[in-house]
Design an enzyme around this catalytic site. Structure first.
Site: not given
Ligand code: GAR
Length: 194
Positions: A16, A95-96, A110, A112, A139, A148
């Site tokens: 992302n 992821m904190r 954020n 999600h 989201s 969240d």
């Molecule tokens: C993504 O799917 C994001 O939505 C999720 O971590 C992934 C990161 O992917 N986030 C969560 O679960 C937050 N609670 P990436 O490192 O390839 O961007």
């Protein structure tokens, strides 16, 4: 020209982050240039750090393992963000669990991988896949003191059909890579309309 600066926080793969760098960084929308001015990662081994280097960007690593509690880690992150003039902080796979030290001081969104308020937490992709929901989704929401749970800004759903877990996950990421950049642009250009 008006320039708006964003900070992107990530923990792992950084796909992302890459989407933001490709679709938003250094580009002009409605006369506003959006720059990724700061990258922060809590994991020194994150693949996203290498992705950022390909765009000529260095990442500030703030390893949560170097801190004795969440508040101290959050203080270091808040202080780093405070060194720059940041208009919006983007949590892209960060992821904190954040404390009020962060949430009371930083205006952040954020990403999600579920249709909130369903499937909060760190395992949303698996939890939603193994549920009996016939749709999955993504989201983007404002960050608040509750995990969240801040106000939802944007959502996109898709049909389960006969997707495998791998296909479910791929679909989520494909949507994320469009929805997050689009939402960042909308927030930063809308603010200037006001
Ligand atoms: C993504 O799917 C994001 O939505 C999720 O971590 C992934 C990161 O992917 N986030 C969560 O679960 C937050 N609670 P990436 O490192 O390839 O961007």
């Amino acid at each position: 020209m008006v320039v708006k600066n964003i900070a992107v926080l990530f923990s792992g793969s950084g796909s992302n982050l890459q989407a933001i760098l490709e679709k938003v960084h250094g580009k002009i929308f409605k006369g506003i240039k959006i720059n990724v001015a700061l990258l922060i990662c809590n994991n020194p081994d994150a693949k996203g750090i290498e992705r950022a280097k390909k765009f000529g960007l260095e990442t500030v690593v703030i390893n949560h393992k170097d801190f004795s509690n969440r508040e101290e880690f959050d203080r270091a992150v808040v202080d780093e963000i405070g060194k720059f003039k940041i208009d919006l902080t983007v949590l892209a796979g960060f992821m904190r669990i954040l404390t009020p030290v962060f949430t009371d001081n930083i205006k952040a969104i954020n990403l999600h991988p579920s249709i909130l308020p369903l499937f909060k937490g760190a395992h949303a992709i698996n939890d939603s896949f193994y549920s009996d929901m016939q749709v999955g989704g993504v989201s983007v929401h404002w960050v608040s003191s509750e995990l969240d749970s801040g106000q939802i800004i944007a959502q996109k759903t898709f049909a389960r059909k006969d997707k495998t877990l791998k296909e479910w996950e791929e679909k989520i990421h494909k949507i994320e890579h469009k929805l997050l950049p689009k939402t960042i642009i909308e927030i930063l250009t809308k603010e200037s309309d006001a």
